[in-house]
Design a protein around this motif. Sequence first.
Motif, mmCIF file in Angstrom:
data_model
loop_
_atom_site.group_PDB
_atom_site.id
_atom_site.type_symbol
_atom_site.label_atom_id
_atom_site.label_comp_id
_atom_site.label_asym_id
_atom_site.label_seq_id
_atom_site.Cartn_x
_atom_site.Cartn_y
_atom_site.Cartn_z
ATOM 1 N N ALA A 4 0.840 -1.201 0.000
ATOM 2 C CA ALA A 4 0.000 0.000 0.000
ATOM 3 C C ALA A 4 0.873 1.248 0.000
ATOM 4 O O ALA A 4 1.927 1.284 0.650
ATOM 5 N N ALA A 5 0.439 2.234 -0.744
ATOM 6 C CA ALA A 5 1.173 3.500 -0.788
ATOM 7 C C ALA A 5 1.115 4.174 0.578
ATOM 8 O O ALA A 5 0.098 4.108 1.273
ATOM 9 N N PRO A 6 2.203 4.789 1.010
ATOM 10 C CA PRO A 6 2.210 5.460 2.316
ATOM 11 C C PRO A 6 1.207 6.613 2.335
ATOM 12 O O PRO A 6 0.999 7.284 1.324
ATOM 13 N N GLN A 7 0.588 6.821 3.488
ATOM 14 C CA GLN A 7 -0.386 7.896 3.616
ATOM 15 C C GLN A 7 0.320 9.251 3.607
ATOM 16 O O GLN A 7 1.402 9.403 4.188
ATOM 17 N N VAL A 8 -0.292 10.210 2.949
ATOM 18 C CA VAL A 8 0.264 11.552 2.869
ATOM 19 C C VAL A 8 -0.743 12.535 3.453
ATOM 20 O O VAL A 8 -1.931 12.475 3.146
ATOM 21 N N ALA A 129 -6.922 21.747 -2.384
ATOM 22 C CA ALA A 129 -5.464 21.652 -2.277
ATOM 23 C C ALA A 129 -5.047 20.372 -1.563
ATOM 24 O O ALA A 129 -4.062 19.720 -1.952
ATOM 25 N N ASP A 130 -5.780 20.000 -0.531
ATOM 26 C CA ASP A 130 -5.487 18.773 0.204
ATOM 27 C C ASP A 130 -5.585 17.552 -0.713
ATOM 28 O O ASP A 130 -4.758 16.637 -0.649
ATOM 29 N N LYS A 131 -6.595 17.546 -1.597
ATOM 30 C CA LYS A 131 -6.747 16.421 -2.538
ATOM 31 C C LYS A 131 -5.559 16.357 -3.502
ATOM 32 O O LYS A 131 -5.073 15.272 -3.833
ATOM 33 N N PHE A 132 -5.104 17.507 -3.976
ATOM 34 C CA PHE A 132 -3.945 17.546 -4.862
ATOM 35 C C PHE A 132 -2.716 16.947 -4.173
ATOM 36 O O PHE A 132 -1.961 16.173 -4.784
ATOM 37 N N ILE A 133 -2.510 17.317 -2.911
ATOM 38 C CA ILE A 133 -1.336 16.837 -2.190
ATOM 39 C C ILE A 133 -1.460 15.349 -1.868
ATOM 40 O O ILE A 133 -0.524 14.577 -2.049
ATOM 41 N N ARG A 134 -2.622 14.924 -1.403
ATOM 42 C CA ARG A 134 -2.832 13.509 -1.067
ATOM 43 C C ARG A 134 -2.665 12.606 -2.289
ATOM 44 O O ARG A 134 -2.220 11.462 -2.169
ATOM 45 N N SER A 135 -3.046 13.113 -3.453
ATOM 46 C CA SER A 135 -2.937 12.310 -4.672
ATOM 47 C C SER A 135 -1.510 12.247 -5.205
ATOM 48 O O SER A 135 -1.213 11.464 -6.108
ATOM 49 N N GLY A 136 -0.638 13.091 -4.678
ATOM 50 C CA GLY A 136 0.741 13.143 -5.150
ATOM 51 C C GLY A 136 0.947 14.063 -6.330
ATOM 52 O O GLY A 136 2.046 14.127 -6.890
ATOM 53 N N SER A 137 -0.089 14.808 -6.708
ATOM 54 C CA SER A 137 0.017 15.711 -7.856
ATOM 55 C C SER A 137 0.947 16.886 -7.575
ATOM 56 O O SER A 137 1.646 17.362 -8.477
ATOM 57 N N VAL A 138 0.923 17.376 -6.339
ATOM 58 C CA VAL A 138 1.820 18.455 -5.930
ATOM 59 C C VAL A 138 2.349 18.145 -4.540
ATOM 60 O O VAL A 138 1.763 17.358 -3.792
ATOM 61 N N ALA A 170 -3.894 33.438 4.547
ATOM 62 C CA ALA A 170 -3.293 32.433 3.669
ATOM 63 C C ALA A 170 -2.595 31.350 4.484
ATOM 64 O O ALA A 170 -2.153 31.587 5.613
ATOM 65 N N VAL A 171 -2.506 30.169 3.879
ATOM 66 C CA VAL A 171 -1.707 29.090 4.455
ATOM 67 C C VAL A 171 -0.868 28.463 3.356
ATOM 68 O O VAL A 171 -1.261 28.432 2.191
ATOM 69 N N VAL A 172 0.302 27.984 3.742
ATOM 70 C CA VAL A 172 1.127 27.153 2.870
ATOM 71 C C VAL A 172 1.004 25.723 3.365
ATOM 72 O O VAL A 172 1.239 25.437 4.547
ATOM 73 N N LEU A 173 0.593 24.829 2.473
ATOM 74 C CA LEU A 173 0.481 23.415 2.793
ATOM 75 C C LEU A 173 1.670 22.663 2.207
ATOM 76 O O LEU A 173 2.089 22.933 1.080
ATOM 77 N N LYS A 174 2.196 21.697 2.961
ATOM 78 C CA LYS A 174 3.289 20.857 2.478
ATOM 79 C C LYS A 174 2.956 19.399 2.751
ATOM 80 O O LYS A 174 2.347 19.064 3.776
ATOM 81 N N ALA A 175 3.341 18.533 1.840
ATOM 82 C CA ALA A 175 3.139 17.102 2.027
ATOM 83 C C ALA A 175 3.929 16.628 3.246
ATOM 84 O O ALA A 175 5.082 17.007 3.451
ATOM 85 N N ASP A 176 3.282 15.789 4.064
ATOM 86 C CA ASP A 176 3.899 15.317 5.300
ATOM 87 C C ASP A 176 3.464 13.870 5.536
ATOM 88 O O ASP A 176 2.303 13.530 5.315
ATOM 89 N N ALA A 177 4.363 13.052 6.001
ATOM 90 C CA ALA A 177 4.052 11.638 6.203
ATOM 91 C C ALA A 177 3.390 11.357 7.546
ATOM 92 O O ALA A 177 2.884 10.253 7.759
ATOM 93 N N GLU A 178 3.379 12.344 8.444
ATOM 94 C CA GLU A 178 2.941 12.062 9.801
ATOM 95 C C GLU A 178 1.662 12.780 10.228
ATOM 96 O O GLU A 178 0.811 12.191 10.903
ATOM 97 N N THR A 179 1.499 14.048 9.850
ATOM 98 C CA THR A 179 0.362 14.788 10.398
ATOM 99 C C THR A 179 -0.045 15.928 9.483
ATOM 100 O O THR A 179 0.686 16.296 8.562
ATOM 101 N N GLY A 180 -1.222 16.483 9.743
ATOM 102 C CA GLY A 180 -1.727 17.595 8.938
ATOM 103 C C GLY A 180 -3.240 17.597 8.921
ATOM 104 O O GLY A 180 -3.880 17.372 9.961
ATOM 105 N N ILE A 181 -3.829 17.831 7.761
ATOM 106 C CA ILE A 181 -5.288 17.827 7.623
ATOM 107 C C ILE A 181 -5.782 16.392 7.726
ATOM 108 O O ILE A 181 -5.394 15.527 6.933
ATOM 109 N N LEU A 182 -6.627 16.117 8.714
ATOM 110 C CA LEU A 182 -7.146 14.765 8.910
ATOM 111 C C LEU A 182 -8.311 14.487 7.967
ATOM 112 O O LEU A 182 -8.410 13.404 7.398
#
Length: 329
Positions: A4-8, A129-138, A170-182
């Motif tokens: 399984a792909a790691p959760q982002v 934006a969260d969907k873009f990051i979770r999908s790996g698009s950005v 404004a917020v800057v979102l970054k992909a993270d392997a541990e925590t963020g938007i649930l």
Amino acid sequence: MTTAAPQVFSRIAGTGSYLPERVVTNDELAQTVETSDEWIAARTGIRQRHIAAEGQLTSDLALEAAKRALDAAGMTADEIELIIVGTTTPDVIFPSTATIVQAKLGIAGCPAFDVNAACSGFIYGLTVADKFIRSGSVRNALVIGAETLTRMLDWTDRTTAVLFGDGAGAVVLKADAETGILSTHMHADGAKGDLLHNPVGVSKGFLPAEDRAGVRVIMAGHEVFKHAVKALDSVVEEALEANGIDRHQIDWLIPHQANLRIIEATAKRLEMPMDHVIVTVDRHGNTSSGSVPLALDEAVRSGRVQRGQLLLLEAFGGGFTWGSALIRY
């Protein structure tokens, strides 16, 4: 064997906000419209609001908030891979305010677009934006809520003129392997759009230049209040149930700043004391899609919101639209 792909997660790496310099108090408004500080404060909790200067555009407010969020995140503009602006008061019909902000940041190439969900615009933008990051698009994204809503007010109508202000967050979102938007949760009910709307548009037609009063916010206040309380209660419960979290685990409620009574009603249903609710409506008024990120930034910069805490963001706006976001900050 398939692994399984790691959760982002989408982690909030930085926040920023901007308010125009001009402050208009209730007493100042009372000089031009039949109202008073006591009347406004008792019904809304608002004491003052910020008004954009002549020639100051929504993109200008958004740009300043974006710069501060980037600085807080320790990032430069050329690292941004996606820009979303939640607004119902764009600079022009097109190009989008997001692309205008992109140009002002001195970057090009990444996707940039607006989301119009009225006061829920930031929550909607955050979700996309969260969907873009979770999908790996950005890997990272800049999400802004910005408004110059006072430009569309009928200043003779005390039921709406006293409510709104201008501002951006404004917020800057970054992909993270541990925590963020649930999780985020969005809803809409277009059948009730006439209860809170602006009657002017391109396809529908513009009004004559002399009839500027036509470009105005029209609101059935009592009905909006009733629907807002019910919808926010529902979307808050939805967020908690989706994550198996008890309401008492929430550290901070960061609501849309429309009316203090609505905020208090939501806090009461959550059994959350008001000293764990971020309130800026008294100083900012209703800044529509700007209100939630403005309140978030203030809470972060004041030191109240700390890393690791659980935040619940929620908003309700014309459309009707409403939504929530549960975030491990």
